[in-house]
Design an enzyme around this catalytic site. Sequence first.
Site, mmCIF file in Angstrom:
data_model
loop_
_atom_site.group_PDB
_atom_site.id
_atom_site.type_symbol
_atom_site.label_atom_id
_atom_site.label_comp_id
_atom_site.label_asym_id
_atom_site.label_seq_id
_atom_site.Cartn_x
_atom_site.Cartn_y
_atom_site.Cartn_z
ATOM 1 N N GLU A 1 1.093 -1.377 -0.187
ATOM 2 C CA GLU A 1 0.384 -0.342 -0.265
ATOM 3 C C GLU A 1 0.856 1.150 -0.125
ATOM 4 O O GLU A 1 0.734 2.213 -0.881
ATOM 5 C CB GLU A 1 -1.180 0.008 1.429
ATOM 6 C CG GLU A 1 -2.063 -0.938 1.217
ATOM 7 C CD GLU A 1 -2.963 -0.747 0.376
ATOM 8 O OE1 GLU A 1 -3.117 -0.320 -0.140
ATOM 9 O OE2 GLU A 1 -3.694 -1.411 0.369
ATOM 10 N N ARG B 1 0.275 3.785 -3.563
ATOM 11 C CA ARG B 1 0.128 5.546 -2.910
ATOM 12 C C ARG B 1 1.125 6.409 -3.122
ATOM 13 O O ARG B 1 0.861 7.549 -3.118
ATOM 14 C CB ARG B 1 -0.540 4.957 -1.378
ATOM 15 C CG ARG B 1 -1.782 3.834 -1.867
ATOM 16 C CD ARG B 1 -2.642 4.185 -1.017
ATOM 17 N NE ARG B 1 -3.518 3.081 -0.302
ATOM 18 C CZ ARG B 1 -5.090 2.480 -0.252
ATOM 19 N NH1 ARG B 1 -5.775 3.988 -0.133
ATOM 20 N NH2 ARG B 1 -5.932 1.826 -0.360
ATOM 21 N N ASP C 1 -4.698 -9.749 -8.494
ATOM 22 C CA ASP C 1 -4.693 -9.052 -9.386
ATOM 23 C C ASP C 1 -3.687 -7.937 -10.567
ATOM 24 O O ASP C 1 -3.050 -7.961 -11.267
ATOM 25 C CB ASP C 1 -5.578 -7.322 -8.518
ATOM 26 C CG ASP C 1 -5.842 -7.080 -7.872
ATOM 27 O OD1 ASP C 1 -5.168 -7.520 -7.463
ATOM 28 O OD2 ASP C 1 -6.728 -6.599 -7.000
ATOM 29 N N GLU D 1 -12.617 0.192 -10.207
ATOM 30 C CA GLU D 1 -11.637 -1.146 -11.620
ATOM 31 C C GLU D 1 -12.677 -0.586 -12.623
ATOM 32 O O GLU D 1 -12.201 -0.702 -13.253
ATOM 33 C CB GLU D 1 -11.927 -1.401 -11.153
ATOM 34 C CG GLU D 1 -10.758 -1.996 -10.018
ATOM 35 C CD GLU D 1 -10.761 -1.269 -8.334
ATOM 36 O OE1 GLU D 1 -11.908 -1.473 -8.171
ATOM 37 O OE2 GLU D 1 -9.368 -1.095 -7.941
HETATM 38 C C1 DMJ Z 1 -6.118 0.713 -5.324
HETATM 39 O O1 DMJ Z 1 -5.608 1.035 -4.409
HETATM 40 C C2 DMJ Z 1 -5.359 -0.409 -6.483
HETATM 41 O O2 DMJ Z 1 -5.922 0.005 -7.285
HETATM 42 C C3 DMJ Z 1 -4.779 -1.584 -5.960
HETATM 43 O O3 DMJ Z 1 -4.081 -2.444 -6.660
HETATM 44 C C4 DMJ Z 1 -6.122 -2.335 -5.565
HETATM 45 N N1 DMJ Z 1 -7.840 -1.716 -5.029
HETATM 46 C C5 DMJ Z 1 -7.572 -0.420 -4.644
HETATM 47 C C6 DMJ Z 1 -9.074 0.260 -5.429
HETATM 48 O O4 DMJ Z 1 -9.715 -0.525 -5.166
#
Ligand code: DMJ
Length: 623
Positions: free
Chosen positions: A250, A254, A383, A517
């Site tokens: 995270e 971010r 993902d 998404e």
């Molecule tokens: C985001 O922090 C990023 O896209 C991450 O890869 C997965 N999901 C959240 C938002 O849904």
Amino acid sequence: MPVATLLPFTATPNRKSASPTSFRLTEKFILLLVFSAFITLCFGAIFFLPDSSKLLSGVFFHSSAVETNTGAENSDSGSAGNNDERVLAKIRKDHEKALLEAKDTLQKRPDEIKQDIINEKEKVAKENSVAGQGGNDVNKLPFVEYHRLPGSTGHEPSDPETKERRAKVKEMMKHAWGSYRRYAWGANELRPVSKQGHSSNLFGSIKGATIVDALDTLYIMEMYEDFDVATDWVEKNLDFNVNAEVSVFEVNIRFVGGLLSAYYLSGKEVFRRKAVELGEKLLPAFKTNTGIPWALLNLKSGVGRNWPWASGGSSILAEYGTLHLEFMHLSKLSGNPEFAQKVMNIRKVLNRLDKPQGLYPNYLNPNSGQWGQHHVSVGGLGDSFYEYLLKAWLMSDRTDEEAKKMYYDSLQAIETNLIRKSSSGLTYIAEWKGGLLEHKMGHLTCFAGGMIALGADGAPSDKTGHQMEQAAEITRTCHESYARTGLKLGPEAFRFDGGVEAIATRQNEKYFILRPEVVETYLYMWRFTHDPKYREWGWEVVQALEQHCRVEGGYSGVRDVYASTPNHDDVQQSFYLAETLKYLYLLFSEDDHLPFDHWVFNTEAHPLPVIKKDKTDTPNEVE
Ligand code: DMJ
């Protein structure tokens, strides 16, 4: 003071015979008056004539520059009169130049002026370090020349309706950002209903997640004053010296991603410095037997561990597999190859392992180097690993063949084992649990429509069309998951079993937390097809957000998308500003705003430049 000391210049051969005492008092007074008038005149000329500093240096102190010029002019004319004219002409020319520079400065935006100052400082710092006098923080980083990249800023769409929709999205950003500023400034996120700050343990005690996540969106939407306020906060308050455990994934997507993008868009050194500083703090996470990083890291002690719930002490595929883009740029901007080495090693470990049916399980033990449970998902836990394989290849200007192969091979395995069609013809991506399929698709999985479209043109030519069709079908399914709810917002997960299609059946899967998404996929599909339905679908989302998520203090997630009225969860997620609003804004912008052949978006929608192989378009080259 005796008058004699004031009159040295009156010394003449006669002075010896003419004693000062021979002046009468009135004569002395007149002389004193004349002398002071002369002094005043001289100072007036020095300080009030334009460009007096040049006069000071050129006339009084004979600076070499003026001497050289005058010398050259003298050799041309040889006359004292002409020389005076030339000196005056030069003063006039310098004055005009100063005026022009001042005008140029006035026409610049504040951030550009600040950038000029930073550039100048860097130049000096570079000279200092060459001279062996460096040593401050900036000097630890190599000097890199910043070039603005194509499409950093956009322009208004020509179509009036699109223009209006784009302006609406910007207004939404103003509301989200303005509310955060008012009620939660400096906190990680905003609670828009109770109008206060919200902290999540993902960031330990690092503060300001919304500020860093929103930086590039503010820039892209030309909210420059807000961008400057955010920059100032980063400069003065963003602190990574915390004795707390953070999520490596995270914080990377971010904070590191947000800082890198802000740097590439604005050229402000502070972002490069902060990104590298944070990247260095994350490096101890890789201290495991295999080099597969821990999920959690204490930034002060450098001690790492994994989520207690993860199968057999495993690291998570979507977490350790989503560092590549940022770490490649960290090496590029810091001159330190360690970042790149760490992420390249992750691939080595993966390539040595057997993959069940060619699939990558979500769990991998970082010490034994063995898979944990054989669960496979293109949604949560898996993902962005697949996303980063494709984007690593694209970001390398299509030179990273290893990433390319890993992406297309894994997509093939996903297609064979996970992609299915419902009885009414909706294509979805199921989850795989040790060979058994769970016919469920997460909101998170909906990014895959965009990913498959983005990779379609790199696939073998006989597969390009098929992949575009598949991307379009997945996008339609995700749209259906929104259309089949009461609030016209999508649930966290929807199922294709028990007689339902694209509908959440469990209460704990009915929430919507402002996730991006689906609109992310609309943007990719729009850019590749220009089918107007994608803009229409994006507009439906805008309307639903305005109707059900907008509150006086910002935007909130909702607990049940099938309810007739929203029950707010009171959280404005930082990714709403980083991703959801950014993707919507770009959906209603022209394609040349952050074009895909120059930029790749990290998984938090932070744009990073493609590192061009011929270096002609590379923003910064570490020498
Ligand atoms: C985001 O922090 C990023 O896209 C991450 O890869 C997965 N999901 C959240 C938002 O849904």
